[in-house]
Design a protein around this motif. Structure first.
Motif, mmCIF file in Angstrom:
data_model
loop_
_atom_site.group_PDB
_atom_site.id
_atom_site.type_symbol
_atom_site.label_atom_id
_atom_site.label_comp_id
_atom_site.label_asym_id
_atom_site.label_seq_id
_atom_site.Cartn_x
_atom_site.Cartn_y
_atom_site.Cartn_z
ATOM 1 N N TYR A 187 0.655 -1.114 0.223
ATOM 2 C CA TYR A 187 0.191 0.108 -0.041
ATOM 3 C C TYR A 187 0.886 1.340 -0.043
ATOM 4 O O TYR A 187 2.118 1.093 0.366
ATOM 5 C CB TYR A 187 -0.894 0.171 1.051
ATOM 6 N N ASN A 216 1.524 1.440 -8.907
ATOM 7 C CA ASN A 216 2.796 1.001 -9.329
ATOM 8 C C ASN A 216 3.470 0.770 -10.595
ATOM 9 O O ASN A 216 2.663 0.879 -11.448
ATOM 10 C CB ASN A 216 3.013 -0.300 -8.166
ATOM 11 N N VAL A 230 -2.769 0.267 -6.685
ATOM 12 C CA VAL A 230 -2.343 -0.214 -5.515
ATOM 13 C C VAL A 230 -3.135 0.600 -4.512
ATOM 14 O O VAL A 230 -3.357 1.763 -4.465
ATOM 15 C CB VAL A 230 -0.874 -0.252 -5.135
#
Length: 235
Positions: A187, A216, A230
């Motif tokens: 995270y 990401n 994410v």
């Protein structure tokens, strides 16, 4: 996907200042490089690590190399602070980036849109006449698969988050998108120890329905590819 055309993997030696670092080629020759990130990057730029430098042989340059990537343990991190906006623009064009706050389909966008006393990275418009102000931030700080921002206090980020909240009063939607310039992450969050007031600003923004999201990237020494959304959470 972004690709650098002339990357060499060398060894990082030292960083003289925010802009300049010395690296060592496999043959022992030292080279002076331009660091493509003015942040601290202390957890990445450690003497002895492998780095990716992009050769730029232009007569107007003071250095012939850009330091763009760093290897941390077994993973590559891109540190080019100019890259996130390019990746997001490509993601918007290819419909790879999704904003939960939007009801319509994106029909157009503008780069570097000024509202009030802030210049935001994008103004996005949809077929339902929605106007979304988007600010993009690169994220390179990682610990135990937790990505965080910033690695140094950012007055600019604080100003932009506050500006998004103000723009809500004029019927703009607002979003912050973190481009996580590495792959392995559980995270993304705000580095409240580094900048507590930024954590408070994001709390206010989220309570004002500003969307905060993160994507990401898959990174190698010479390529960076936007991967997937994410989770983002304040802790």
């Amino acid at each position: 996907m972004a690709k650098y055309e002339a990357v060499e993997v060398v060894t990082f030696k030292e960083r003289q200042n925010r802009f300049i670092a010395t690296c060592v080629k496999p043959d022992g020759k030292e080279i002076v490089t331009h660091v493509k990130n003015t942040g601290r990057c202390k957890e990445l730029l450690i003497p002895g690590v492998e780095v990716g430098v992009n050769f730029q042989d232009k007569p107007t340059r003071k250095t012939k190399y850009d330091l763009v990537a760093v290897k941390k343990q077994d993973a590559w991190f891109n540190i080019d602070s100019q890259l996130p906006n390019k990746l997001v623009e490509e993601g918007i064009k290819q419909n790879l980036i999704k904003f939960d706050i939007l009801k319509g389909t994106i029909k157009s966008y503008k780069r570097e849109f000024t509202h009030g006393d802030s210049r935001f990275d994008f103004l996005i418009e949809t077929d339902k006449d929605e106007k979304l102000l988007l600010e993009v931030k690169g994220m390179t700080l990682e610990e135990k698969a937790q990505g965080s921002f910033p690695d140094a206090p950012s007055v600019r980020a604080l100003k932009h988050v506050s500006g998004l909240v103000k723009a809500k009063e004029e019927d703009y939607l607002g979003a912050v998108l973190f481009v996580v310039q590495f792959e392995t992450i559980d995270y993304a969050t705000i580095n409240k120890e580094m900048q507590p007031e930024l954590q408070l600003a994001f709390e206010k923004a989220i309570n004002s329905d500003i969307e905060v999201c993160a994507y990401n990237c898959i990174v190698s020494p010479d390529t960076v590819k936007l991967n997937k959304k994410v989770p983002f959470k304040l802790i």
